[in-house]
Design a protein around this motif. Sequence first.
Motif, short mmCIF file in Angstrom:
data_model
loop_
_atom_site.label_atom_id
_atom_site.label_comp_id
_atom_site.label_asym_id
_atom_site.label_seq_id
_atom_site.Cartn_x
_atom_site.Cartn_y
_atom_site.Cartn_z
N GLU A 285 -9.78 -7.32 46.15
CA GLU A 285 -10.97 -7.32 47.02
C GLU A 285 -11.07 -8.68 47.73
N PRO A 286 -11.02 -8.69 49.06
CA PRO A 286 -10.98 -9.98 49.74
C PRO A 286 -12.19 -10.85 49.38
N GLY A 287 -11.90 -12.09 49.00
CA GLY A 287 -12.97 -13.06 48.74
C GLY A 287 -13.66 -12.90 47.40
N PHE A 288 -13.42 -11.79 46.68
CA PHE A 288 -14.19 -11.58 45.44
C PHE A 288 -13.97 -12.71 44.42
N LEU A 289 -12.68 -12.97 44.11
CA LEU A 289 -12.41 -13.91 43.02
C LEU A 289 -12.88 -15.32 43.37
N ALA A 290 -12.58 -15.74 44.60
CA ALA A 290 -12.97 -17.10 45.00
C ALA A 290 -14.49 -17.26 44.90
N GLY A 291 -15.21 -16.24 45.36
CA GLY A 291 -16.68 -16.31 45.32
C GLY A 291 -17.18 -16.32 43.89
N HIS A 292 -16.59 -15.48 43.05
CA HIS A 292 -17.05 -15.40 41.67
C HIS A 292 -16.77 -16.71 40.93
N VAL A 293 -15.58 -17.26 41.14
CA VAL A 293 -15.22 -18.51 40.46
C VAL A 293 -16.16 -19.65 40.92
#
Length: 407
Positions: A285-293
């Motif tokens: 999912e684009p951007g999901f992991l970076a945002g969550h981290v």
Amino acid sequence: MTAPALDRLLAAPARLNRSDAIRAILAAAADPGVISLAGGVPAPDSFPLDAVTAAAAGVLREHGAAALQYSPTEGVLAARAALAGLASQTGAPAGVDRILVTSGSQQGLDLLARTYLDRGDTVALDDPSYLGAVQAFRRAEARLLPVPADGGGMDTAALAARLAAGARPKLVYVIPHFHNPSGALLGAARRAHLAELADRYGFLLVEDDPYADLGFDGVRLPSADLHSDRVVRLLSLSKTLCPGLRVAALVAAAPVVSALAATKQSADLHTNTFGQYVVARLLAEPGFLAGHVASLRAFYRARATRFGAMLRDRLRWLEFDPPRGGLFFWCSIADPEVRSDQLAPAALAAGVAVVPGGPFFVAGDGSRHLRLSYATVPDAAQHTGVGRLDAAYRAVAAAVTRHRTGK
Ligand SMILES: Cc1ncc(COP(=O)(O)O)c(C=O)c1O
């Protein structure tokens, strides 16, 4: 005839390996009346529940029964590909042949021990180190070679001296980011040095890295696998997403992955198929992991800052360097006569669980150390827990004084 006691049936490795002190503390910490600063678990309020719910539904819609079927031992292709992408961002470029999906990185440790260690083989590791790793290596009846460590991680000059003197570990085990328990961050020069030593002496360098995403200021150093293909990375998602899915990546040279996969086959056939699909979908999912981290870091930074201030303010007898990431405060008791293995049971009796330092060490002395986890306990309970710890300390210190003065 009376049947022999069940203990007599235990195989030799199962008779080793009993971390009774910590098991007792963790069991007691499950009592709802006890505030636990003991567990090494991530904060449940940090889990991306909505995203996991949506991903789980999406997986079932898209893959149907295949998401619930047996799957390859090395891992579901979509998960391997997603995890290879993740590994490549922080280390050497990885294709799927360098990825083994494991049931948590704890399984990676167990597979490494089973696959590479014969009885009496040497494993070098920081002293103190992660108990779960020590247990896996002890179970293989390995000889543990403790290497001194400081805030910059393993003292690689000390390791080099031991190697030069003839030590020949098969594995060298480090926790590169925000070490459990010490909080240390293994510096870039030491990572490169370890890679060079791995190439020169032929050992596998195991980087167990579950806290890499939890640097409060976002610091994250590249893996030593940029310098050597003798590096095995354990990339857990337990602290980054949630531990219950039990999906982690082991990243290593393809022959290492094949050897470990053969061992894994007899352990559990494969890691949970559904969980792998869920992780693959979340990572795609684009951007999901970076945002969550980013939100995780802010969450833990704020909680750790408040906890540190509370400790400084209220427990003047405790010394520590504030952690730069991870889940723990690694502390020492200023008065050398008050031992943490006396304090921990007294604290538990007062209603707060903490972990004494002793069990984390192979050779060093942990009697002044305490590991406190700030992560899971909300602020109000932390306040109460710290008050109980202080009361327990005062009682133990008073008993020590009485003993010393003979009154
Ligand atoms: C250093 C270290 N390695 C491995 C693990 C196990 O993590 P996983 O949930 O990925 O099995 C932990 C868990 O606390 C840990 O602290």
